[in-house]
Design an enzyme around this catalytic site. Sequence first.
Site: not given
Length: 830
Positions: A489, A513
């Site tokens: 990307h 998390v």
Amino acid sequence: MSAKAISEQTGKELLYKFICTTSAIQNRFKYARVTPDTDWARLLQDHPWLLSQNLVVKPDQLIKRRGKLGLVGVNLTLDGVKSWLKPRLGQEATGIVRAIRDYQGPLKEHEVTIFVRRGGPNYQEGLRVMGEVGKTTGIPIHVFGTETHMTAIVGMALGHRPIPNQPPTAAHTANFLLNASGSTSTPAPSRTASFSESRADEVAPAKKAKPAMPQGKSTTLFSRHTKAIVWGMQTRAVQGMLDFDYVCSRDEPSVAAMVYPFTGDHKQKFYWGHKEILIPVFKNMADAMRKHPEVDVLINFASLRSAYDSTMETMNYAQIRTIAIIAEGIPEALTRKLIKKADQKGVTIIGPATVGGIKPGCFKIGNTGGMLDNILASKLYRPGSVAYVSRSGGMSNELNNIISRTTDGVYEGVAIGGDRYPGSTFMDHVLRYQDTPGVKMIVVLGEIGGTEEYKICRGIKEGRLTKPIVCWCIGTCATMFSSEVQFGHAGACANQASETAVAKNQALKEAGVFVPRSFDELGEIIQSVYEDLVANGVIVPAQEVPPPTVPMDYSWARELGLIRKPASFMTSICDERGQELIYAGMPITEVFKEEMGIGGVLGLLWFQKRLPKYSCQFIEMCLMVTADHGPAVSGAHNTIICARAGKDLVSSLTSGLLTIGDRFGGALDAAAKMFSKAFDSGIIPMEFVNKMKKEGKLIMGIGHRVKSINNPDMRVQILKDYVRQHFPATPLLDYALEVEKITTSKKPNLILNVDGLIGVAFVDMLRNCGSFTREEADEYIDIGALNGIFVLGRSMGFIGHYLDQKRLKQGLYRHPWDDISYVLPEHMSM
């Protein structure tokens, strides 16, 4: 770089022909093309150097194409070439399968074990083929499908993970047509395939939180009633959306209209389940918006050159709340302008450079989720409890698979795109999921580059994000390189230490998390968090409802080998489906390189043979001498009359061609058949002439209205001289000339005319040129091939007469009275 794929041979020819060089190699390049049907004796006639030089043999690969076989034979004699080609020529196999078969010796010697994990359309067939190769070669090949995590085979290969025994792989992916399970109960929580009910005791977001989205932007992007306009003629993507809508039991299709500025307004046909429907296609956006005020989503398939303008235009319509931009490569400056205007208008942008997003049971953008078999396998036809956001569109498909196998399924998923400046960010969607009651846990798949993941850390610390979040940032291997690494990307590059995947994973873990140790463990972490939510009653799996079946498209079913259908047509002379046009097995580039001419092309298309040079020249001579014979003959006369009546070229030409028959121009076949029958039966020319006279039949190919033995037809003389000089044998022509001696002794105009000479000479050519068997030659005479020479040649003359009349601006023709004899019955005469 070539703009179009060309063969290696063609590329070299172009280089040596057009690149000026003093190198000696420019004139040393020689080649011979070999196919399964090659006549080796004929090949040696055309290329005698094959016997005197060392040879290189290899596949004539396409430049700019994958799948290069990498096979080559060097320093071979012609016999060595034949031996090298024998096991390879005409054998179809994929590159990897071919490589395994050809190098199975070294693979076994080094005790190589191969692991394969594959998904995507018809992946079962690919796995089956690889498994069969392992059995036939004796090489250990372990194959896995979507039931196995995509990186799990790495641990298996390294010995860190056991290799499971896999059940036999299905032959194809078509088992979605029918509901195979008779049970309606929900499986165990760790493998449920159902949706969750919203609960009253769900954790509510903090009261003091800042707004989740910029003012005016909606928390809910899609629902079961969402309607979209698709920009671009993307019929396959639209059909995929409609099939998704159907299995989701939507009342109406999600695509209201399409916009395609390169055609006029029209309707496009699609399938809705079993029936066909029409979707309007508009030339401009304004008409589409005016006629479909219910639309609030635009899916923009415009190219990178027009995506900016079309998106800016769309944001001028207040009804649009969400825009998905599929194109990649949009300049970053333009993307930032799009983002600024979207924030002002309260529009959510997904993309650019994205596959889109999906909300199971409600709506999907374009090609998100893959083909229908993958939609059903990943349970995307009904909502689950897990929402995800990813940069990568391809990896979002893998997330669909992982989440469907480890939880009750996906509630919503978005791929924001891989550009440096995405239209919407991770945090935008995570905040939406936080505020959506149906979402019970969130999955984020980040990557190296950017700092967006740190906003999630702050959101958790500030109490804005309270739902369980599982996150992994891809690209941890970048630390193994000594310099910066640009991944696939545009935004996947760490410009500072905080943008590395390792740093972001560590920060996320410290913020609370759920972060796996590697991508390999992502599914296990998701499953663990999900099972805790089920155990605590946050998620209550509901009863599974099977989706409606959707018929498989005929083209896909045929590709999978599920059906067969007799072809409406069969052809063996031409194939236009590949990289270049093929005439009877010969690429069009070869036709021009070999300078085959019209005669050679006619040989390929009419007879499926590569005829000798003298035969090709003879065919061209026949076309030249039959091209025209003046305006007085019936065919030309008809053509002229039609042209003067104002008819078009095709109509005028057809009028002339319809006069061709036994009395005009059509005697080639009849002459060939008549003379061949007499010659083959063994009767002498005098007996043949007397026999035809006794039966009261004309000898076809004998006689002329104008020409005679004293006024010979030069066309006949030219062809006769050429045939006698170049044909290896002319027995039938000699027989016909003996017949001519007899007939002209009776009457001087009973000569062998041009039809007769072409007819008998063609028979001699077919029987004696070495390209046909006797049966083949006789078959072409019987099916009327020779009259085609006259039709083709005389068409040139008819077209010439048509153009001549138009150029001379001749008016309507009326035949003069004085050239008509009016013969009326006596009782009606004046």
